[in-house]
Design an enzyme around this catalytic site. Structure first.
Site, short mmCIF file in Angstrom:
data_model
loop_
_atom_site.label_atom_id
_atom_site.label_comp_id
_atom_site.label_asym_id
_atom_site.label_seq_id
_atom_site.Cartn_x
_atom_site.Cartn_y
_atom_site.Cartn_z
N SER A 126 0.69 -1.31 0.40
CA SER A 126 -0.18 0.12 -0.07
C SER A 126 0.91 1.38 0.38
CB SER A 126 -1.16 -0.28 1.10
OG SER A 126 -1.83 0.80 1.28
N ASP A 280 -10.13 -2.19 -6.08
CA ASP A 280 -8.80 -1.47 -5.26
C ASP A 280 -8.80 -0.29 -6.17
OD1 ASP A 280 -7.11 -0.12 -3.89
OD2 ASP A 280 -5.05 -1.26 -4.43
N HIS A 310 -8.44 -4.03 -0.74
CA HIS A 310 -7.05 -3.58 -0.43
C HIS A 310 -6.68 -3.57 1.14
CE1 HIS A 310 -4.05 -0.11 -0.78
NE2 HIS A 310 -4.54 0.06 -0.02
#
Length: 340
Positions: A126, A280, A310
């Site tokens: 991320s 996502d 995610h």
């Protein structure tokens, strides 16, 4: 609220050491955690520099302890996890600078940790993947440091300019990273008043000459047809708002958007493992970066997780909360690391 969620997250984390030796240290005043396999090795090991996710708001060394321990053992690597500072107490560029300083310190100390200088990988999930991409580019050409062998980017954000890509519109309300939460994190992290959020999302803060310079990198034709939305694409960027530009122009800094790096930089990058998630908002960032790397001859291993969401990777060892997609990502990393 961020501190409360961080407290809950850390309280629920279970520290599994997976037959590795764990050492807490500080590099340049940055807390780091070193994971070294217990088994004795007759030769230097691979090294992994890991940056955790959490939007610059949550996530910690404790939260990612089990994951880092597992990766160190299963890849037979010395893994350095960086505990960079986050919101709400620390804004940009503190977190990125923490990661850079810790990475440089580690790279200059590889011999002391039994790491092969020719096999060091930068990995992030991320926002950690964002930082991994930024640092991979930033450290290029440093003659005083070993060259990074590879980068592993797990559903990263790779640009802070165009938030009208197909995936941003298709998946704007999909947990655990909604478009609303993403834009809130961006405004907070970069000290931008929340009132400018809509201008950022519509691109009204982008001068025409800036957009003309970079629009090719955001061309939807670079995204495979099967990923494009049937939703009508809005006009982008929106009508230019000079006031919005003056308040948000640091978002246009290419250092924050690895996708926009010069061709000379892209052409020097190491091979990459890129992981995208079908549902996502950041999926298309990965697809566009994949094309840029491949266009410059950089070897890319790409996995698109069709049934994921995610943040799913961190749940790989959470028993009833673990999903197949979590293990799909872990196995992709393990497979990639075998070739390092």
């Amino acid at each position: 609220m961020p501190k409360f969620f961080q407290f809950i997250q850390d309280a629920l984390s279970v520290k599994r050491n997976h037959k590795v030796v764990v050492t807490d240290l500080h590099f340049e005043e940055v807390p780091v955690r070193l994971f070294q396999p217990e088994a004795i090795s007759s030769s230097p090991r691979k090294g992994i520099i890991f940056f955790h996710g959490g939007g610059g708001v949550i996530g910690s060394l404790d939260c990612y302890h089990g994951l880092c321990s597992f990766l160190a053992r299963e890849t037979d690597s010395v893994l350095l996890a960086v505990g960079y500072r986050k919101l709400p107490d620390h804004l940009y560029p503190t977190g990125i600078q923490d990661c850079k300083n810790a990475s440089i310190h580690f790279l200059k100390s590889l011999k002391a940790f039994g790491v092969d200088p020719s096999r060091v990988v930068i990995c992030g999930e991320s926002i950690g993947g964002t930082v991994a991409a930024i640092i991979s580019q930033t450290l290029l050409g440093r003659e005083d440091l070993p060259r990074i062998r590879a980068q592993i980017l797990i559903y990263p954000a790779l640009q802070t300019i165009n938030f009208q890509l197909p995936s941003h519109l298709q998946n704007q309300n999909v947990p655990f990273l909604t478009r609303e939460f993403m834009s809130t994190c961006i405004t907070r992290y970069f000290s931008i008043d929340i009132s400018w959020k809509d201008a950022i999302l519509t691109g009204a803060h982008i001068p025409r000459d800036t957009w003309m310079k970079y629009r090719e990198s955001f061309n939807s034709d670079n995204i495979p047809q099967r990923f494009r939305s049937k939703i009508e694409q809005p006009e982008f960027p929106g009508p230019f708002n000079k006031s919005a530009y003056l308040k948000t122009k640091h978002l246009l800094d290419t250092e924050l958007s690895p996708l926009l790096a010069d061709n000379e930089v892209i052409a020097q990058l190491p091979e990459a493992l890129l992981v995208s998630i079908q549902w996502d908002v950041l999926r298309d960032d990965v697809l566009l970066y994949k094309k840029r790397l491949e266009d410059h001859g950089i070897p890319v291993t790409w996995y698109n997780i069709e049934d994921g969401f995610h943040g799913c990777m961190i749940l790989f060892d959470k028993k009833i909360f673990c999903f197949p997609c979590s293990w799909n990502i872990i196995n992709a990393i393990l497979s990639f690391m075998k070739g390092i």
